[in-house]
Design an enzyme around this catalytic site. Structure first.
Site, short mmCIF file in Angstrom:
data_model
loop_
_atom_site.label_atom_id
_atom_site.label_comp_id
_atom_site.label_asym_id
_atom_site.label_seq_id
_atom_site.Cartn_x
_atom_site.Cartn_y
_atom_site.Cartn_z
CG ASP A 176 -0.13 -0.54 2.84
OD1 ASP A 176 1.13 0.26 2.62
OD2 ASP A 176 -0.68 -0.45 3.58
CD GLU A 195 -7.69 1.50 7.38
OE1 GLU A 195 -7.24 0.03 8.22
OE2 GLU A 195 -7.40 2.44 7.74
CG HIS A 242 -5.33 -1.92 8.87
ND1 HIS A 242 -4.68 -0.85 8.99
CD2 HIS A 242 -4.02 -2.63 9.31
CE1 HIS A 242 -4.20 -0.18 9.01
NE2 HIS A 242 -2.99 -0.91 9.46
CG ASN A 292 -7.77 -0.76 11.93
OD1 ASN A 292 -7.37 -1.36 11.70
ND2 ASN A 292 -8.16 -0.05 11.08
P1 PGA Z 1 3.06 -1.12 12.43
O1 PGA Z 1 1.70 -1.31 11.48
O2 PGA Z 1 3.58 -2.13 12.65
O3 PGA Z 1 3.42 0.01 12.60
O4 PGA Z 1 2.39 -1.60 14.06
C1 PGA Z 1 0.73 -2.87 11.21
C2 PGA Z 1 0.16 -2.60 9.92
O5 PGA Z 1 -0.85 -1.19 10.24
O6 PGA Z 1 -0.13 -3.06 8.88
#
Ligand code: PGA
Length: 258
Positions: free
Chosen positions: A82, A160, A155, A153
């Site tokens: 992404d 999302e 995702h 959350n």
């Molecule tokens: P993070 O994010 O590794 O910074 O905790 C993970 C994600 O949002 O997929």
């Protein structure tokens, strides 16, 4: 769609480590082994790569393997999950910048084999851009190994809560939790983009192998929900329960509630 699924018996127990370092070394080793295996076969290794804090130690270990143990990335083709929209690739919050800083600048991957969604397309070009990103993945025969983190959350990528399990690469609206978590990178909430390009859940689950890495206490609740909860589009990672090619790689803190 969530009604079509119920809680699934996990096909494989999570792989647990006493700390983030060990979990990251294990993950890097899986990636290195795939690259070497594909080299032996004279084939490209198609990697799906993630950004964020979670994969940083994995990338550090891959760099070490390259610099000190002769691991070459010449056969690696990468597709990142992404990118924020809009953001310039030279912006130091962009994922292009992140990947260069944390991996690509230090290894011998061929620049032509690197794919990070570019979000400089105008709104009317985005749909075609996303279709082309999907076609490129398909053109390499799909992703051999997808590295995933998980958002608080649930995702995966920027899929999302509410994202269809059939989704493919597209422009998405970012959830409030995702934007809050990005404040540490952007400084203030109003600087965090509201949108992103993300490969879809369908795209992710087509990968031949998926390593979902979760580290630290702050992931413990969502990991428990994703692994032990109902399968629901409200927790996008929950779909992975049904996938035999998924391996959850957790440190003790992330695994605290499972
Ligand atoms: P993070 O994010 O590794 O910074 O905790 C993970 C994600 O949002 O997929």
């Amino acid at each position: 769609m969530s009604n079509n699924y119920s809680k699934h018996t996990l096909l494989k127990s999570p792989t647990l480590f006493s700390n983030a370092e060990q979990a990251s070394l294990y993950t890097a080793k899986q990636i290195a082994e795939l690259i070497l295996e594909k080299q032996k076969q004279g084939l490209p290794a198609v990697l799906g790569l993630a950004t964020g804090n979670t994969p940083k130690k994995v990338y550090k270990e891959l760099i070490r393997l390259h610099q000190y143990e002769g691991l070459s990335f010449h056969n690696v083709v990468s597709f990142n999950l992404d990118e924020y929209y809009p953001i310039g690739s030279e912006n130091d919050q962009s994922y292009t910048y992140f990947m260069n800083q944390n991996l690509f600048s230090y290894i011998d991957i061929q620049p032509k084999n690197i794919h990070v969604p570019h979000t400089d397309s105008s709104p009317d070009q985005i749909t075609q851009y996303c279709l082309d990103y999907e076609s490129k993945i398909a053109g390499f025969g799909g992703i051999d190994l997808q590295l995933l983190g998980i958002g608080r959350n649930g995702h995966i990528g920027f899929n999302e809560p509410g994202s269809s399990f059939d989704s493919t690469t597209r422009l998405v609206n970012l959830d409030s939790i995702t934007r809050e978590d990005a404040i540490t990178d952007f400084g203030t909430l109003n600087k965090v983009p509201h949108q992103a390009i993300s490969i879809g859940i369908h795209t992710i689950i087509q990968a031949k192998k998926i390593l979902l890495l979760a580290l630290g206490e702050r992931k413990s609740e969502i990991i428990n929900e994703a692994i032990n909860g109902e399968i629901s589009i409200q927790v996008p990672a929950s779909i992975l329960q049904t996938m035999p090619q998924v391996e959850y790689v957790l440190d003790n803190e992330a695994a605290r509630l499972i």
